[in-house]
Motif scaffolding. Structure first.
Motif, PDB file in Angstrom:
ATOM      1  N   UNK A   1      -0.599   7.126   6.386  1.00  0.00           N
ATOM      2  CA  UNK A   1      -0.194   5.728   6.354  1.00  0.00           C
ATOM      3  C   UNK A   1       0.675   5.388   5.156  1.00  0.00           C
ATOM      4  N   UNK A   2       1.417   4.278   5.266  1.00  0.00           N
ATOM      5  CA  UNK A   2       2.360   3.854   4.232  1.00  0.00           C
ATOM      6  C   UNK A   2       2.045   2.429   3.796  1.00  0.00           C
ATOM      7  N   UNK A   3       2.110   2.200   2.501  1.00  0.00           N
ATOM      8  CA  UNK A   3       1.998   0.871   1.908  1.00  0.00           C
ATOM      9  C   UNK A   3       3.328   0.500   1.263  1.00  0.00           C
ATOM     10  N   UNK A   4       3.878  -0.639   1.637  1.00  0.00           N
ATOM     11  CA  UNK A   4       5.066  -1.143   0.951  1.00  0.00           C
ATOM     12  C   UNK A   4       4.625  -1.874  -0.307  1.00  0.00           C
ATOM     13  N   UNK A   5       5.194  -1.521  -1.459  1.00  0.00           N
ATOM     14  CA  UNK A   5       4.822  -2.124  -2.731  1.00  0.00           C
ATOM     15  C   UNK A   5       5.542  -3.460  -2.890  1.00  0.00           C
ATOM     16  N   UNK A   6       4.774  -4.514  -2.971  1.00  0.00           N
ATOM     17  CA  UNK A   6       5.325  -5.859  -3.107  1.00  0.00           C
ATOM     18  C   UNK A   6       5.331  -6.324  -4.561  1.00  0.00           C
ATOM     19  N   UNK A   7       4.475  -5.734  -5.372  1.00  0.00           N
ATOM     20  CA  UNK A   7       4.308  -6.194  -6.747  1.00  0.00           C
ATOM     21  C   UNK A   7       5.199  -5.389  -7.704  1.00  0.00           C
ATOM     22  N   UNK A   8       5.866  -6.087  -8.617  1.00  0.00           N
ATOM     23  CA  UNK A   8       6.668  -5.416  -9.637  1.00  0.00           C
ATOM     24  C   UNK A   8       5.785  -4.626 -10.596  1.00  0.00           C
ATOM     25  N   UNK A   9       4.573  -5.101 -10.796  1.00  0.00           N
ATOM     26  CA  UNK A   9       3.657  -4.378 -11.688  1.00  0.00           C
ATOM     27  C   UNK A   9       3.315  -3.009 -11.124  1.00  0.00           C
ATOM     28  N   UNK A  10       3.097  -2.917  -9.802  1.00  0.00           N
ATOM     29  CA  UNK A  10       2.797  -1.624  -9.194  1.00  0.00           C
ATOM     30  C   UNK A  10       3.975  -0.662  -9.326  1.00  0.00           C
ATOM     31  N   UNK A  11       5.178  -1.171  -9.125  1.00  0.00           N
ATOM     32  CA  UNK A  11       6.373  -0.314  -9.229  1.00  0.00           C
ATOM     33  C   UNK A  11       6.582   0.145 -10.666  1.00  0.00           C
TER      34      UNK A  11
END
Length: 392
Positions: A369-379
């Motif tokens: 599965x794939x999660x799209x990163x929405x948070x700048x903190x996660x990136x």
């Protein structure tokens, strides 16, 4: 009543001598203490009764034998104590504001002052802020579920205490009102802080007694085979080093791996509340080139999933020009892992946008599965962990 007690004790003594020598049940120790507690309390009650029955004149004589200076000092001391102001005399709002500004250590110390402050300082609304500030980044839904299971199992084990039935019977037979309360208070004193409070949970994590599920970046001291990945583990806090101790579940035929000294920066709460062996159901319809993602990957079917960082890349015929790019309309999605050198078999992979479940083989591994990163903190977190050397 005195006649009943004097006749009842030899009967119990004779009965205990006549019983065969057998292994006693675990709760027998509690019942064995009843006789000692009974006679101790009976003696205390008789002395108190004797004190009350003394002639009034005798009590006056005893008071008159006290030196005048001591009697005067006793009265002055009582007056001074009565004029002292307690923290409990403060207005409710003021006291609440003071408690809200205390640290966890301060609240714990204040809770030991008296019973009234103990109840206030154990309030969940005071500890909720401290839980979020210190453990919010590493405690997730899976850790909360682990705690709930622990509390349920503790209640079940306490509810099955075999000696409680005998205590109920004896408290009815013996006309002593304190019997049951004394036994129960003795059991509670071993663990005065209720387990279901946030204060108890905070302290159990702080002391390292509570192991909880979390995820560790770049596991096994940043082993090259796990760069820019995040794997499930059971962790506990080490207050001596302000780090964590991690236990990774077995991978295939490998035994459980342990790692000490895991720093805060390498730990996070699981973003998805599923098992590491379950496929994360994904919606890939809105993925576009340049999106940052995490994808489940495992070496073989026997291994659990880890989350690996990557980006969505353009299809091969596309030159990346935004005006003419139609990659987001294609059924094929290209995943790129830029930590690997161009030409590496780990650099790119393609998956189906509509029918993606799990794709791969025993040679290149399996992509889940794939999660799209929405948070700048996660990136930015993944950017912090970027390897200094490009991987082959």
């Amino acid at each position: 009543m005195l006649f009943f007690l004097m006749s009842f004790f030899p009967f119990v003594l004779l009965l205990s001598k006549s019983l065969p020598l057998q292994a006693l049940p675990p709760w027998a120790g509690e019942v064995r203490l009843l006789s000692v507690l009974f006679w101790k309390e009976l003696l205390s009650s008789l002395l108190h009764l004797f004190e009350k029955c003394r002639p009034l004149g005798a009590r006056k004589i005893a008071a008159s034998t006290m030196p005048p200076k001591k009697r005067c000092a006793h009265r002055v001391e009582y007056v001074e104590e009565s004029e002292e102001m307690s923290v409990l005399d403060l207005p409710e709002l003021v006291l609440e504001s003071i408690l809200e500004k205390l640290s966890p250590t301060g609240l714990s110390s204040m809770a030991a002052v008296c019973s009234s402050l103990r109840e206030r300082c154990r309030s969940d609304h005071l500890w909720e802020k401290h839980m979020k500030e210190k453990w919010g980044r590493v405690i997730g839904h899976s850790a909360c579920r682990e705690r709930k299971l622990h509390l349920d199992s503790s209640k079940h084990s306490l509810g099955g205490f075999a000696g409680s039935h005998w205590i109920e019977l004896l408290s009815c037979v013996w006309p002593i009102s304190w019997l049951k309360d004394r036994i129960e208070s003795g059991n509670k004193s071993k663990n005065p802080l209720p387990d279901d409070t946030l204060m108890s949970w905070y302290q159990s994590i702080e002391s390292g007694k509570f192991w909880f599920p979390a995820q560790v970046y770049n596991r096994e001291h940043g082993h090259v085979g796990f760069m820019l990945s995040c794997y499930d583990a059971q962790v506990c806090y080490d207050f001596r080093t302000d780090t964590f101790h991690a236990r990774y579940p077995p991978h295939g035929q490998r035994n459980m791996v342990e790692e000490k000294g895991v720093e805060w920066s390498r730990l996070r709460a699981p973003p998805v509340d599923i098992s590491a062996h379950d496929l994360h159901i994904s919606d890939l319809s809105d993925l576009r080139p340049g999106d940052h993602v995490e994808i489940q990957w495992r070496r073989s079917k026997q291994f659990p999933y880890g989350w690996w960082y990557g980006v969505i890349s353009h299809l091969e015929p596309c030159d990346g020009n935004e005006l003419y790019c139609h990659c987001h309309l294609s059924d094929t999605v290209v995943l790129e892992f830029n930590q690997y050198t161009p030409g590496s078999r780990w650099r790119q992979t393609s998956i189906s946008r509509k029918y993606h479940k799990e794709e791969g083989n025993e040679t290149d591994g399996f992509y889940g599965g794939i999660r799209k990163l929405q948070s700048k903190d996660e990136i930015s977190k993944w950017r912090e962990l970027w390897p200094t050397d490009v991987l082959e």
